[in-house]
Design a protein around this motif. Structure first.
Motif, PDB file in Angstrom:
ATOM      1  N   UNK A   1      81.709 -22.450  41.719  1.00 51.72           N
ATOM      2  CA  UNK A   1      80.491 -22.608  42.977  1.00 51.72           C
ATOM      3  C   UNK A   1      79.156 -22.973  42.193  1.00 51.72           C
ATOM      4  N   UNK A   2      78.478 -22.670  41.043  1.00 51.66           N
ATOM      5  CA  UNK A   2      77.315 -23.339  40.510  1.00 51.66           C
ATOM      6  C   UNK A   2      77.249 -24.470  40.266  1.00 51.66           C
ATOM      7  N   UNK A   3      78.064 -24.649  39.779  1.00 54.34           N
ATOM      8  CA  UNK A   3      78.739 -26.234  40.098  1.00 54.34           C
ATOM      9  C   UNK A   3      78.656 -27.543  41.219  1.00 54.34           C
ATOM     10  N   UNK A   4      79.243 -26.418  41.904  1.00 53.60           N
ATOM     11  CA  UNK A   4      79.750 -27.436  43.273  1.00 53.60           C
ATOM     12  C   UNK A   4      78.526 -27.442  44.491  1.00 53.60           C
ATOM     13  N   UNK A   5      77.744 -26.267  44.138  1.00 53.81           N
ATOM     14  CA  UNK A   5      76.025 -26.265  44.569  1.00 53.81           C
ATOM     15  C   UNK A   5      75.351 -26.124  44.350  1.00 53.81           C
ATOM     16  N   UNK A   6      75.085 -27.432  43.236  1.00 51.22           N
ATOM     17  CA  UNK A   6      73.481 -27.064  42.665  1.00 51.22           C
ATOM     18  C   UNK A   6      72.173 -26.231  43.411  1.00 51.22           C
ATOM     19  N   UNK A   7      71.034 -26.211  42.824  1.00 49.42           N
ATOM     20  CA  UNK A   7      70.197 -25.437  43.039  1.00 49.42           C
ATOM     21  C   UNK A   7      68.950 -26.296  44.681  1.00 49.42           C
ATOM     22  N   UNK A   8      69.230 -27.374  44.025  1.00 49.62           N
ATOM     23  CA  UNK A   8      68.388 -28.415  44.736  1.00 49.62           C
ATOM     24  C   UNK A   8      69.235 -28.907  46.153  1.00 49.62           C
ATOM     25  N   UNK A   9      70.072 -28.493  46.298  1.00 48.10           N
ATOM     26  CA  UNK A   9      70.948 -28.805  47.612  1.00 48.10           C
ATOM     27  C   UNK A   9      71.008 -27.546  48.629  1.00 48.10           C
ATOM     28  N   UNK A  10      71.321 -26.338  47.609  1.00 47.71           N
ATOM     29  CA  UNK A  10      71.065 -24.648  48.788  1.00 47.71           C
ATOM     30  C   UNK A  10      70.922 -23.729  47.852  1.00 47.71           C
ATOM     31  N   UNK A  11      69.519 -23.584  47.590  1.00 51.61           N
ATOM     32  CA  UNK A  11      69.206 -22.706  46.594  1.00 51.61           C
ATOM     33  C   UNK A  11      70.147 -21.386  46.389  1.00 51.61           C
ATOM     34  N   UNK A  12      69.898 -21.092  47.900  1.00 49.83           N
ATOM     35  CA  UNK A  12      70.898 -19.280  48.723  1.00 49.83           C
ATOM     36  C   UNK A  12      71.702 -19.179  47.822  1.00 49.83           C
ATOM     37  N   UNK A  13      72.860 -20.712  48.450  1.00 50.54           N
ATOM     38  CA  UNK A  13      73.576 -19.916  47.946  1.00 50.54           C
ATOM     39  C   UNK A  13      73.950 -20.187  46.453  1.00 50.54           C
ATOM     40  N   UNK A  14      73.285 -21.438  46.014  1.00 49.79           N
ATOM     41  CA  UNK A  14      73.905 -21.013  44.778  1.00 49.79           C
ATOM     42  C   UNK A  14      73.159 -19.659  43.441  1.00 49.79           C
ATOM     43  N   UNK A  15      72.462 -19.699  44.078  1.00 48.81           N
ATOM     44  CA  UNK A  15      71.683 -18.180  43.436  1.00 48.81           C
ATOM     45  C   UNK A  15      72.762 -16.948  43.609  1.00 48.81           C
ATOM     46  N   UNK A  16      73.696 -17.092  44.914  1.00 47.97           N
ATOM     47  CA  UNK A  16      74.735 -16.235  45.569  1.00 47.97           C
ATOM     48  C   UNK A  16      75.217 -16.120  44.400  1.00 47.97           C
ATOM     49  N   UNK A  17      76.098 -17.057  43.764  1.00 46.19           N
ATOM     50  CA  UNK A  17      77.023 -17.721  43.046  1.00 46.19           C
ATOM     51  C   UNK A  17      76.603 -17.325  41.309  1.00 46.19           C
ATOM     52  N   UNK A  18      75.093 -17.037  40.810  1.00 48.37           N
ATOM     53  CA  UNK A  18      74.667 -16.831  39.921  1.00 48.37           C
ATOM     54  C   UNK A  18      74.996 -15.252  39.767  1.00 48.37           C
TER      55      UNK A  18
END
Length: 394
Positions: free
Chosen positions: A273-290
């Motif tokens: 998920x971190x690779x599919x959703x970079x934080x500049x695309x959707x920061x909240x989703x990226x943070x959720x995967x982290x």
């Protein structure tokens, strides 16, 4: 527990595929794919004098042909050899077999591309201005393609949890390092580690970093299947220590391969998920995967003494030491500003993979010890027993 045990009833290796079979098929794969690379090179380089690296170069063609050959050889080895040697793979659901195969194939494809590009780039720097003729260029592609097919088939056919963990570690380190070198923004490290996966870092770094994470997540999912098989083997032979049998709670504690598997699968899904959703695309989703990765790993570290009873005491101490190290790294960043967020992230990644490496090696050592027959006799007593003549009537 029954669900996991029912999927791994057979813990012995099939002898239908011998070591000589693997070597023979690997040589055939190398020969066939080298001919494929030779033909492609002769066609593409016809009337050209290709450089070692660059547009329409020996390196680019070798990377493409090598990736195709490595992927095909790895898929063939998984389907015809690895599943025959590791019969438990046939008993897991088909979609899990697909994920395992996909992870193994993609890691060999991506590794081949990275190695080819790096090697030919270095060769071009060493032989600056060198251009090859059609035959020499085609032969270079042929050799590179054949070696890629040979090594991929050998590696896939003999894969296990320990070797797969080494592949995962090397691939992740190489992919992240290359993405660092390709980053157009030389100050990427001043913000955060995930900035390598943004378009601001450059398209080369963007694709390399994110694809490395996605493929690493798939490889971790494949690795989880092999590790779970080893954990089930340990669970089947687990015995509570005699000194603890008088405590009811100690007798209730059993190895939990299924929970360990789900923790590692959450980590792998989080990395993907971190690779599919970079934080500049959707920061909240990226943070959720982290956060998913963090919670799963912390739960696994805190619960080793319950999830993995029977492991050495020093292993459990190391697990809690890893938690302490993560907390210390957080304090160095958050409270004392010793380094920035990138330094904290790199510290956590190093701690986590170091622990996973120890976990794998400890599990492998315990599995091998449990599978080897034990004897209470000394070597000298065994020799005397062999020399002693059999009694009449035996």
């Amino acid at each position: 527990m029954y669900y996991v045990h029912s999927q791994y009833p057979d813990v012995t290796l099939s002898r239908r595929v011998t070591e000589l079979d693997i070597e023979r098929r690997a040589l055939w794969a190398g020969l066939i794919c080298s001919l494929f690379g030779l033909v492609v090179g002769l066609i593409i380089f016809a009337g050209e004098r290709p450089p070692l690296f660059g547009d329409l170069s020996v390196g680019i063609v070798s990377a493409v042909c090598g990736a195709v050959s490595a992927g095909a050889s790895s898929a063939y080895a998984f389907r015809t050899m690895l599943r025959a040697r590791e019969t438990w793979l046939k008993r897991i659901p088909a979609w899990r077999q697909m994920v395992t195969a996909l992870g193994l194939v993609l890691v060999h494809v991506a590794s081949t591309i990275m190695i080819m590009l790096v090697v030919f780039h270095l060769l071009q720097q060493a032989f600056y201005g060198l251009h090859l003729d059609v035959l020499a260029g085609a032969l270079a592609v042929s050799v590179s393609t054949g070696i890629s097919a040979y090594l991929s088939l050998e590696a896939t056919a003999r894969i296990n949890a320990e070797s797969l963990s080494v592949v995962l570690g090397i691939f992740m380190c190489a992919g992240v390092l290359i993405s660092m070198l390709l980053a157009e923004d030389q100050n990427w490290w001043r913000s955060m580690f995930s900035s390598l996966g943004t378009t601001q870092a450059g398209m080369g770094s963007f694709w390399t970093f994110n694809l490395t994470l996605v493929i690493s997540g798939l490889v971790l999912a494949a690795f989880t299947e092999f590790l779970t098989r080893d954990l089930v083997r340990l669970a089947q032979t687990y015995r509570c220590r005699p000194a603890l049998e008088r405590y009811k709670i100690a007798r209730m504690v059993r190895p939990r391969p299924k929970l360990v598997r789900w923790c590692l699968l959450l980590v792998s899904m989080g990395i993907i998920g971190i690779g599919l959703v970079p934080f500049d695309v959707a920061m909240e989703v990226h943070s959720a995967f982290v956060q998913m990765v963090s919670v799963a790993m912390i739960f696994l570290l805190l619960g080793t003494i319950v999830l993995l009873p029977g492991y050495p005491v020093v292993f459990h101490l190391l697990s809690y030491a890893a938690i302490g190290a993560i907390w210390g790294a957080f304090q160095l960043w958050n409270q004392w500003s010793y380094y920035n967020l990138t330094g904290f992230e790199l510290s956590v990644v190093a701690i986590m993979f170091s622990w996973i490496s120890v976990f794998i090696r400890t599990t492998s050592a315990m599995t091998q010890d449990r599978s080897e027959p034990r004897t209470t006799h000394s070597p000298s007593e065994l020799e005397k027993a062999k020399k002693k003549p059999a009694a009449k009537g035996d």
